[in-house]
Write an enzyme that holds these catalytic residues in place. Structure first.
Site, PDB file in Angstrom:
ATOM      1  N   GLY C  85       0.800  -1.224   0.000  1.00 15.61           N
ATOM      2  CA  GLY C  85       0.000   0.000   0.000  1.00 15.61           C
ATOM      3  C   GLY C  85       0.827   1.264   0.000  1.00 15.61           C
ATOM      4  O   GLY C  85       0.764   2.058  -0.951  1.00 15.61           O
ATOM      5  N   GLY C  87       3.904   1.758  -0.511  1.00 14.26           N
ATOM      6  CA  GLY C  87       5.037   1.827  -1.434  1.00 14.26           C
ATOM      7  C   GLY C  87       5.970   0.642  -1.367  1.00 14.26           C
ATOM      8  O   GLY C  87       6.412   0.141  -2.398  1.00 14.26           O
ATOM      9  N   GLU C 150      -7.187  -0.714   2.708  1.00 11.69           N
ATOM     10  CA  GLU C 150      -7.481  -2.119   3.004  1.00 11.69           C
ATOM     11  C   GLU C 150      -8.947  -2.460   2.695  1.00 11.69           C
ATOM     12  O   GLU C 150      -9.248  -3.530   2.165  1.00 11.69           O
ATOM     13  CB  GLU C 150      -7.144  -2.415   4.467  1.00 11.69           C
ATOM     14  CG  GLU C 150      -5.662  -2.260   4.769  1.00 11.69           C
ATOM     15  CD  GLU C 150      -5.345  -1.751   6.155  1.00 11.69           C
ATOM     16  OE1 GLU C 150      -4.194  -1.340   6.379  1.00 11.69           O
ATOM     17  OE2 GLU C 150      -6.248  -1.742   7.023  1.00 11.69           O
TER      18      GLU C 150
END
Lengths: 183, 183, 183, 183
Positions: C85, C87, C150
């Site tokens: 998420g 990076g 998420e």
């Protein structure tokens, strides 16, 4: 005793004939003096690391397994214990880098004291046992792949728990009271 | 927005149009007042339960996931949170029995308020959404099996975390500081 | 619907207003054409990855989660799907290196298409949602930390499962028959 | 060898002096003849069960761990292997009930052949070693709680793997080729 059990036990005995007990005691001291203790290992090594983590928790130490849901961050004063039997794994090396950058110390349990993980570690505990780094050719263990190392981890960690229990002055009943009933 | 995302979101909105907000608030109060909090779920419900556990830990609550290595025992004053979307699972019912016998309270998150787990629970939080108990026939969700329930769990648990954060007076930074760096 | 649910759902809708549906379809095609599929993620992203893995297994694909006991090796023709998420994560990058060296392809799900993981990946699927890379300051999500990402993963993966089910010609009953009863 | 290692190894040797090798061979035959093999255990017993599962997978058997993401359902012709050292656990008994109802066979590894799990099992493999059922009073193991049982599981499972490897005609290299590289 049937032959295969005896062979396995003899090979394990051979590992502990060769172990450096001063290095074991040094590792025990590092654990006893740590703040938060995070533990990580891959595959079947990882299972033995998890079993060790549970016993550290039973001893009342602030232990947690990387990947479990309630694992804290680590920083100065904390300790990351990793297993890297054959020398190094990508995820083990990655986590060691994170821990070191955050100021935590690292303790590597390995069969390869010159391996990638050991070279980057603050503390190294060597188990002189076959892993997948040297499981081919002649003169190999009756046990496959890294099984001798993993079995030795089991016994070594139990002995370290006994040493910690005595040093920390934890009673058997106190350990037992920390065992979960949710099974 | 492409059609499938919209359908999924519309179905999730329908769940929260029907949810009993008083039951949500009651569950939040039970959690806020609990001692140790153990959480358990199976399959994909279990994943959402684990995500909730991590956020409870970030909030500073004494949360732990059943099956993780450092989960404490539960007894009087403690809480076991379980998921039983379609009504009951053998392992969920087994653990509820253990928790109840040990004096802990139980909170069941389910789509079946008359199911086996709900009937044995101290507290029930009903999510009115399709599970594998009613995923066949006509008029079913665009999402397969228990996916609508599991997605609704995700959103419900997030909202409960927001409510807990406010009630407990925990700052966003304090939550963030509990997030592990060992990734 | 009480306000907090609505805000969460509106934010999720915003993500899917911005998603690149061609990239989603490309990722679906990569998955449909892969040999073995291994999946990995950390923390709560990892939970969503695991839920996706279970559904891929239900679809009859050769999926497995890194860290589970029966995960195969990957090589040419295989695919590693990872979540990153914000990076990159040390363990994610480590596993990507292993997979690439072994000849497998990598697919990264991320909010940072210019991040470390995306730059090393064969395929990138971007979810334009807040993560812990940008969860501070003004104009942030009502949901804490990486929760919006998420939650968007949950919905995205469900939609990808629907697309795969249709492309692969798998019936709902066939998926259901692969669901374990050991719960 | 320092004393504690020797004591632990002597106690393990004592377990295998007392083991019923015919029961071991019978369990090996059951495993070799099973369709799908699901495995489950709790706590540290569960870790040893997981290690066994990985080796069964390396042998090319259709093994899977209950709780992993890609575990199939079981039915006629399949086998559920569980660990219940001290006699029974709520989740173990629950899963045995599910497996039996679905037509699968059950194999229990235990120290208590008259315990709840053994009495319900199709096959029982007894390890005569201390567990938490008899870890208090005089004449107890130097190892805490169920550690002697768990260590004996490790060695027993390794020996069973060697027997299976020979019976199934699997080469060491074939086993090795099934080992994941995603570590």
């Amino acid at each position: 005793m049937p032959k295969l059990y005896n062979e396995a036990l003899q090979e394990l005995a051979g590992v502990f004939d060769r172990i450096d007990e001063q290095a074991v005691d040094a590792a025990v001291a590092v654990i006893a003096g740590a703040g938060r203790i995070a533990l990580y290992g891959v595959g079947r090594e990882g299972l033995q690391i998890k079993g060790f983590a549970m016993r550290l928790y039973h001893l009342g130490l602030k232990a947690a397994v990387v990947g479990d849901m309630t694992t804290p961050p680590v920083s100065g004063g904390d300790l990351l214990i990793v297993s890297a039997g054959p020398g190094g794994f990508s995820t083990v090396l990655g986590l060691m880098g994170v821990a070191t950058a955050a100021g935590a110390k690292t303790l590597v349990v390995t069969a390869q004291p010159d391996g990638d993980a050991a070279r980057r570690a603050d503390h190294v505990l060597t188990i002189p046992a076959q892993t997948m780094a040297d499981d081919r050719g002649t003169n190999v263990s009756v046990l496959p792949m890294g099984s001798l190392f993993e079995g030795a981890q089991y016994i070594l960690f139990e002995v370290m728990v006994l040493k910690l229990r005595e040093q920390l002055g934890i009673s058997t009943e106190a350990m037992r009271a920390n065992h979960t009933n949710l099974e």
